[in-house]
Write a protein that holds these residues in place. Structure first.
Motif, PDB file in Angstrom:
ATOM      1  N   SER A   2       0.822  -1.200   0.000  1.00  0.00           N
ATOM      2  CA  SER A   2       0.000   0.000   0.000  1.00  0.00           C
ATOM      3  C   SER A   2       0.858   1.252   0.000  1.00  0.00           C
ATOM      4  CB  SER A   2      -0.902   0.024   1.235  1.00  0.00           C
ATOM      5  OG  SER A   2      -1.837  -1.013   1.182  1.00  0.00           O
ATOM      6  N   LYS A   3       0.346   2.261  -0.668  1.00  0.00           N
ATOM      7  CA  LYS A   3       1.036   3.542  -0.717  1.00  0.00           C
ATOM      8  C   LYS A   3       0.167   4.576  -0.006  1.00  0.00           C
ATOM      9  CE  LYS A   3       2.986   6.912  -3.806  1.00  0.00           C
ATOM     10  NZ  LYS A   3       3.010   7.496  -5.124  1.00  0.00           N
ATOM     11  N   LYS A   5      -1.421   7.997   0.320  1.00  0.00           N
ATOM     12  CA  LYS A   5      -1.799   9.113  -0.536  1.00  0.00           C
ATOM     13  C   LYS A   5      -2.199  10.274   0.371  1.00  0.00           C
ATOM     14  CE  LYS A   5      -4.828  10.463  -4.266  1.00  0.00           C
ATOM     15  NZ  LYS A   5      -6.192  10.408  -4.699  1.00  0.00           N
ATOM     16  N   LYS A   7      -3.606  14.469   0.772  1.00  0.00           N
ATOM     17  CA  LYS A   7      -4.310  15.614   0.187  1.00  0.00           C
ATOM     18  C   LYS A   7      -3.757  16.924   0.762  1.00  0.00           C
ATOM     19  CE  LYS A   7      -8.542  13.027  -0.450  1.00  0.00           C
ATOM     20  NZ  LYS A   7      -9.897  12.823   0.026  1.00  0.00           N
ATOM     21  N   GLU A  64      -4.753   8.719   3.009  1.00  0.00           N
ATOM     22  CA  GLU A  64      -5.412   7.435   2.782  1.00  0.00           C
ATOM     23  C   GLU A  64      -4.436   6.455   2.157  1.00  0.00           C
ATOM     24  OE1 GLU A  64      -7.717   7.795  -1.427  1.00  0.00           O
ATOM     25  OE2 GLU A  64      -8.561   8.989   0.201  1.00  0.00           O
ATOM     26  N   GLU A  66      -3.503   3.609  -0.486  1.00  0.00           N
ATOM     27  CA  GLU A  66      -3.880   3.249  -1.839  1.00  0.00           C
ATOM     28  C   GLU A  66      -3.241   1.908  -2.169  1.00  0.00           C
ATOM     29  OE1 GLU A  66      -2.194   5.735  -5.050  1.00  0.00           O
ATOM     30  OE2 GLU A  66      -4.180   6.649  -5.078  1.00  0.00           O
ATOM     31  N   ASP A  67      -4.020   0.979  -2.680  1.00  0.00           N
ATOM     32  CA  ASP A  67      -3.459  -0.340  -3.052  1.00  0.00           C
ATOM     33  C   ASP A  67      -2.803  -0.304  -4.416  1.00  0.00           C
ATOM     34  OD1 ASP A  67      -4.116  -1.638  -0.707  1.00  0.00           O
ATOM     35  OD2 ASP A  67      -6.121  -2.115  -1.443  1.00  0.00           O
TER      36      ASP A  67
END
Length: 67
Positions: A2-3, A5, A7, A64, A66-67
């Motif tokens: 997972s990365k 992310k 905002k 969040e 991210e897969d």
């Protein structure tokens, strides 16, 4: 893997805050903000919470996986 992310850039522009100003508010170097915005650095929980507090959002709204 997972990365993470973020905002941060979106919220920063929305609030008209420069990278250097955000860095000063959360007591880190501007380069740290640059790395966070570019996904090259995962923040500590305290830093994530401090940044979220600046924008009056939750950590979950700001970051969040991210897969």
């Amino acid at each position: 893997m997972s990365k993470l992310k973020t905002k941060i850039r979106e919220y920063r522009l929305l609030h008209n805050i420069k990278q250097s100003e955000l860095a000063e508010l959360v007591n880190v170097r501007r380069e740290t903000i640059v790395h966070l915005e570019n996904g090259k650095y995962n923040p500590s929980l305290k830093l994530a919470m401090d940044i979220a507090k600046v924008f009056n959002v939750t950590v979950e709204e700001l970051f969040e996986f991210e897969d």
